[in-house]
Design a protein around this motif. Structure first.
Motif, PDB file in Angstrom:
ATOM      1  N   SER A   1      -8.601   7.519  -9.056  1.00 58.03           N
ATOM      2  CA  SER A   1      -7.144   8.325 -10.254  1.00 58.03           C
ATOM      3  C   SER A   1      -7.763   7.052 -11.075  1.00 58.03           C
ATOM      4  O   SER A   1      -8.071   6.180 -11.106  1.00 58.03           O
ATOM      5  N   ASP A   2      -6.436   6.833 -11.811  1.00 60.11           N
ATOM      6  CA  ASP A   2      -6.437   6.139 -12.394  1.00 60.11           C
ATOM      7  C   ASP A   2      -5.962   4.950 -12.855  1.00 60.11           C
ATOM      8  O   ASP A   2      -5.965   3.592 -13.498  1.00 60.11           O
ATOM      9  N   GLY A   3      -5.879   4.352 -11.596  1.00 57.62           N
ATOM     10  CA  GLY A   3      -5.242   3.327 -11.172  1.00 57.62           C
ATOM     11  C   GLY A   3      -3.528   3.025 -10.480  1.00 57.62           C
ATOM     12  O   GLY A   3      -3.607   2.381  -9.409  1.00 57.62           O
ATOM     13  N   GLU A   4      -3.152   3.684 -11.128  1.00 54.60           N
ATOM     14  CA  GLU A   4      -1.360   3.405 -11.491  1.00 54.60           C
ATOM     15  C   GLU A   4      -1.305   4.776 -10.371  1.00 54.60           C
ATOM     16  O   GLU A   4      -0.293   4.455 -10.424  1.00 54.60           O
ATOM     17  N   HIS A   5      -2.475   5.154 -10.230  1.00 52.48           N
ATOM     18  CA  HIS A   5      -1.581   6.267  -9.256  1.00 52.48           C
ATOM     19  C   HIS A   5      -2.321   6.456  -8.134  1.00 52.48           C
ATOM     20  O   HIS A   5      -3.344   6.506  -7.834  1.00 52.48           O
ATOM     21  N   GLU A   6      -1.563   6.550  -6.536  1.00 55.18           N
ATOM     22  CA  GLU A   6      -2.127   5.840  -5.776  1.00 55.18           C
ATOM     23  C   GLU A   6      -3.270   7.866  -5.352  1.00 55.18           C
ATOM     24  O   GLU A   6      -2.586   8.977  -5.214  1.00 55.18           O
ATOM     25  N   ILE A   7      -4.183   8.381  -4.665  1.00 54.54           N
ATOM     26  CA  ILE A   7      -4.692   9.070  -3.992  1.00 54.54           C
ATOM     27  C   ILE A   7      -3.997   9.924  -2.719  1.00 54.54           C
ATOM     28  O   ILE A   7      -3.613   8.680  -1.820  1.00 54.54           O
ATOM     29  N   THR A   8      -3.232  10.702  -2.935  1.00 56.63           N
ATOM     30  CA  THR A   8      -2.669  11.144  -1.585  1.00 56.63           C
ATOM     31  C   THR A   8      -3.417  12.544  -0.818  1.00 56.63           C
ATOM     32  O   THR A   8      -2.925  11.995   0.637  1.00 56.63           O
ATOM     33  N   TRP A   9      -4.097  12.856  -1.588  1.00 54.82           N
ATOM     34  CA  TRP A   9      -4.403  14.104  -0.524  1.00 54.82           C
ATOM     35  C   TRP A   9      -6.318  14.109  -0.828  1.00 54.82           C
ATOM     36  O   TRP A   9      -6.316  14.554  -2.291  1.00 54.82           O
ATOM     37  N   VAL A  10      -6.842  14.330  -0.021  1.00 56.88           N
ATOM     38  CA  VAL A  10      -8.425  14.643  -0.240  1.00 56.88           C
ATOM     39  C   VAL A  10      -8.811  15.965   0.358  1.00 56.88           C
ATOM     40  O   VAL A  10      -8.503  15.873   2.095  1.00 56.88           O
ATOM     41  N   THR A  11      -8.717  17.285   0.511  1.00 59.71           N
ATOM     42  CA  THR A  11      -9.507  17.798   1.112  1.00 59.71           C
ATOM     43  C   THR A  11     -10.637  18.475   1.549  1.00 59.71           C
ATOM     44  O   THR A  11     -11.325  18.165   0.164  1.00 59.71           O
ATOM     45  N   VAL A  12     -11.720  18.691   1.931  1.00 60.04           N
ATOM     46  CA  VAL A  12     -12.878  18.841   1.836  1.00 60.04           C
ATOM     47  C   VAL A  12     -12.767  20.996   2.356  1.00 60.04           C
ATOM     48  O   VAL A  12     -12.528  21.113   4.258  1.00 60.04           O
ATOM     49  N   SER A  13     -13.886  21.717   2.393  1.00 63.98           N
ATOM     50  CA  SER A  13     -14.028  22.523   2.458  1.00 63.98           C
ATOM     51  C   SER A  13     -16.153  22.633   3.357  1.00 63.98           C
ATOM     52  O   SER A  13     -17.008  22.189   2.071  1.00 63.98           O
ATOM     53  N   PRO A  14     -16.194  23.259   4.231  1.00 64.35           N
ATOM     54  CA  PRO A  14     -17.716  23.504   4.717  1.00 64.35           C
ATOM     55  C   PRO A  14     -18.119  24.588   4.527  1.00 64.35           C
ATOM     56  O   PRO A  14     -19.163  24.892   4.288  1.00 64.35           O
TER      57      PRO A  14
ATOM     58  N   ALA B   1      -8.948  15.731   4.342  1.00 67.97           N
ATOM     59  CA  ALA B   1      -9.540  14.648   5.062  1.00 67.97           C
ATOM     60  C   ALA B   1      -8.697  13.200   5.422  1.00 67.97           C
ATOM     61  O   ALA B   1      -7.885  12.832   5.271  1.00 67.97           O
ATOM     62  N   GLU B   2      -9.598  12.352   6.509  1.00 65.98           N
ATOM     63  CA  GLU B   2      -9.214  11.106   7.441  1.00 65.98           C
ATOM     64  C   GLU B   2      -9.416  10.371   6.182  1.00 65.98           C
ATOM     65  O   GLU B   2     -10.456   9.193   5.388  1.00 65.98           O
ATOM     66  N   PHE B   3      -7.639   9.682   5.964  1.00 57.31           N
ATOM     67  CA  PHE B   3      -8.313   8.326   4.819  1.00 57.31           C
ATOM     68  C   PHE B   3      -8.861   6.960   5.420  1.00 57.31           C
ATOM     69  O   PHE B   3      -8.291   6.499   6.747  1.00 57.31           O
ATOM     70  N   LEU B   4     -10.336   6.129   4.854  1.00 57.29           N
ATOM     71  CA  LEU B   4     -10.158   5.382   5.515  1.00 57.29           C
ATOM     72  C   LEU B   4     -10.066   3.840   5.347  1.00 57.29           C
ATOM     73  O   LEU B   4     -10.566   2.626   5.908  1.00 57.29           O
ATOM     74  N   ASN B   5      -9.161   3.322   4.824  1.00 56.79           N
ATOM     75  CA  ASN B   5      -8.037   2.315   4.076  1.00 56.79           C
ATOM     76  C   ASN B   5      -6.646   2.944   3.674  1.00 56.79           C
ATOM     77  O   ASN B   5      -6.801   4.278   3.739  1.00 56.79           O
ATOM     78  N   GLU B   6      -5.690   1.313   3.250  1.00 58.08           N
ATOM     79  CA  GLU B   6      -4.539   2.135   3.006  1.00 58.08           C
ATOM     80  C   GLU B   6      -4.858   2.327   1.372  1.00 58.08           C
ATOM     81  O   GLU B   6      -5.846   1.596   0.898  1.00 58.08           O
ATOM     82  N   PRO B   7      -3.614   3.497   1.298  1.00 57.66           N
ATOM     83  CA  PRO B   7      -4.126   3.468  -0.405  1.00 57.66           C
ATOM     84  C   PRO B   7      -3.425   2.221  -0.901  1.00 57.66           C
ATOM     85  O   PRO B   7      -2.396   1.824  -0.458  1.00 57.66           O
ATOM     86  N   GLN B   8      -4.016   1.712  -1.976  1.00 59.69           N
ATOM     87  CA  GLN B   8      -3.602   1.577  -2.449  1.00 59.69           C
ATOM     88  C   GLN B   8      -3.937   0.935  -4.742  1.00 59.69           C
ATOM     89  O   GLN B   8      -4.990   2.122  -4.729  1.00 59.69           O
ATOM     90  N   LEU B   9      -3.121   0.750  -5.136  1.00 55.87           N
ATOM     91  CA  LEU B   9      -3.415   0.557  -6.810  1.00 55.87           C
ATOM     92  C   LEU B   9      -4.708   0.434  -7.406  1.00 55.87           C
ATOM     93  O   LEU B   9      -5.742  -0.540  -6.724  1.00 55.87           O
ATOM     94  N   TRP B  10      -5.193   0.706  -8.196  1.00 60.97           N
ATOM     95  CA  TRP B  10      -6.790   0.309  -8.926  1.00 60.97           C
ATOM     96  C   TRP B  10      -7.765   0.458  -8.670  1.00 60.97           C
ATOM     97  O   TRP B  10      -8.938  -0.107  -8.531  1.00 60.97           O
ATOM     98  N   THR B  11      -7.441   0.836  -7.198  1.00 61.45           N
ATOM     99  CA  THR B  11      -8.985   1.153  -5.882  1.00 61.45           C
ATOM    100  C   THR B  11      -9.233   2.490  -5.958  1.00 61.45           C
ATOM    101  O   THR B  11      -8.565   3.052  -6.055  1.00 61.45           O
ATOM    102  N   TRP B  12     -10.887   2.081  -5.252  1.00 55.00           N
ATOM    103  CA  TRP B  12     -11.257   3.738  -4.430  1.00 55.00           C
ATOM    104  C   TRP B  12     -10.226   3.921  -3.519  1.00 55.00           C
ATOM    105  O   TRP B  12      -9.937   3.038  -2.500  1.00 55.00           O
ATOM    106  N   GLN B  13     -10.568   5.071  -2.772  1.00 52.78           N
ATOM    107  CA  GLN B  13     -10.062   5.497  -2.210  1.00 52.78           C
ATOM    108  C   GLN B  13     -10.916   5.780  -0.982  1.00 52.78           C
ATOM    109  O   GLN B  13     -11.235   7.317  -0.878  1.00 52.78           O
TER     110      GLN B  13
END
Length: 362
Positions: A275-288, A297-309
């Motif tokens: 996202s814009d870095g100021e806001h954490e990614i809270t949900w990712v949903t995947v459709s097959p 989806a399962e997060f592989l790292n703890e959400p943090q500002l300024w980085t990808w998830q």
């Protein structure tokens, strides 16, 4: 390993080096190895005399500065920040497939990377120069790389609002992933503006100016502007364009790759969201199944500002063709538009439509 051996396809644009990592290495690690970090240049890498390098700070300041690298390192507090940079043209290839775009690199999903940046806060340097008047609203940057623009040679430049420049996350970086900043990534000094398009993180930094208005540089006033879908290169008025700053919320499927042929059964899906870095990614949903049903989806790292998830999902799928789709939300409830048509623009910027890959299972 040399850049050309680690990066997938070296994209030449008027013989200028631009490169991204192979997709089987993209987003494998939270922090991108330096040799796999994407390269975006607008001109030839400049020839530098590091012994004589000076950073000039001027404009609406109480005192102008001319700083050597030793002075920058010794006079200001050392700071580090893990941050993701993303090119505004990331995912342009999908826009080109929908409707031709006459200019720009046809990036896939690889023009993004996360690094551990070390340097000094831009705000600390600006405080040392002092802001001389209340009308100061923008901070402009110039690099040492020069190019022809409208028949004149001009240094690459851009600007950001003063309030962003003073924010604690904005750095003047001289190290990347614990080592001296490589030449291809802006040695000896580059700006790091987390959450903004990569073009605002000017490399080979030579000058900073505090001023009332945004930079008049070609890449601020023309190069990186956003327009609605009905505008094209023949009817454009660049004064009407939106100057690109913050990145929109986005999510991408990295594995499996589009058009993959795989074995039926368990299918693991991996990717990144940003996202814009100021806001954490809270949900990712995947459709097959092309968007008919969704799974979180399962997060592989703890959400943090300024980085990808980084994220992962798993499905049990039968033989046949499948369209996998991903979408994300951030903590401000921003999400992604469904269709490419809704985000298409003639410069091919900030594509954040739902990302789709088609696979065949045998």
């Amino acid at each position: 390993m040399p850049l050309s051996e680690k990066h997938d396809e070296t994209k030449t644009y008027d013989d200028i080096l631009n490169a991204g990592p192979p997709l089987n290495q993209l987003a494998k690690e939270f922090v991108t190895p330096t040799e796999l970090f994407f390269v975006r240049n607008h001109t030839q890498i400049p020839h530098l005399q590091l012994d004589s390098y000076r950073l000039r700070v001027g404009g609406l300041v109480t005192r102008e500065l001319s700083l050597s690298m030793d002075e920058i390192k010794n006079n200001f507090e050392r700071r580090s920040l893990i941050a993701t940079l993303q090119c505004a043209g990331n995912r342009r290839k999908e826009l080109v497939s929908y409707k031709p775009i006459d200019d720009g690199l046809a990036w896939g999903i690889e023009a993004i990377g996360t690094a551990d940046w070390t340097g000094v806060r831009l705000g600390d340097v600006l405080a040392s120069a002092g802001i001389s008047c209340a009308e100061a609203e923008h901070v402009a940057f110039l690099g040492l790389d020069t190019l022809m623009s409208d028949g004149q040679r001009e240094a690459f430049g851009s600007s950001i609002p003063l309030d962003k420049a003073l924010a604690s996350e904005v750095l003047l970086a001289y190290e990347m992933n614990g080592e001296d900043l490589p030449l291809v990534h802006g040695c000896p000094l580059r700006v790091i503006v987390p959450g903004f398009i990569g073009a605002r993180s000017v490399k080979w930094l030579s000058e900073i100016r505090i001023q009332e208005e945004p930079s008049e540089n070609h890449y601020q006033q023309v190069g990186y502007k956003l327009f609605p879908p009905h505008i094209n290169m023949y009817n454009v008025d660049y004064h009407e364009g939106m100057q690109l700053t913050k990145l929109p919320v986005n999510s991408v499927i990295v594995r499996p790759e589009d058009r993959s042929l795989m074995t039926a059964g368990k299918v693991e899906v991996e990717g990144y969201a940003m996202s814009d870095g100021e806001h954490e990614i809270t949900w990712v949903t995947v459709s097959p199944d092309g968007g008919r049903s969704w799974q979180r989806a399962e997060f592989l790292n703890e959400p943090q500002l300024w980085t990808w998830q980084l994220w992962r999902a798993e499905f049990d799928l039968p033989q046949g063709q499948h369209e996998i789709v991903v979408r994300a939300w951030d903590s401000a409830a921003n999400s992604q538009p469904e269709t490419i048509a809704s985000v298409w623009n003639f410069k091919g910027y900030v594509n954040n439509a739902w990302h789709r890959v088609k696979i065949t299972l045998k």
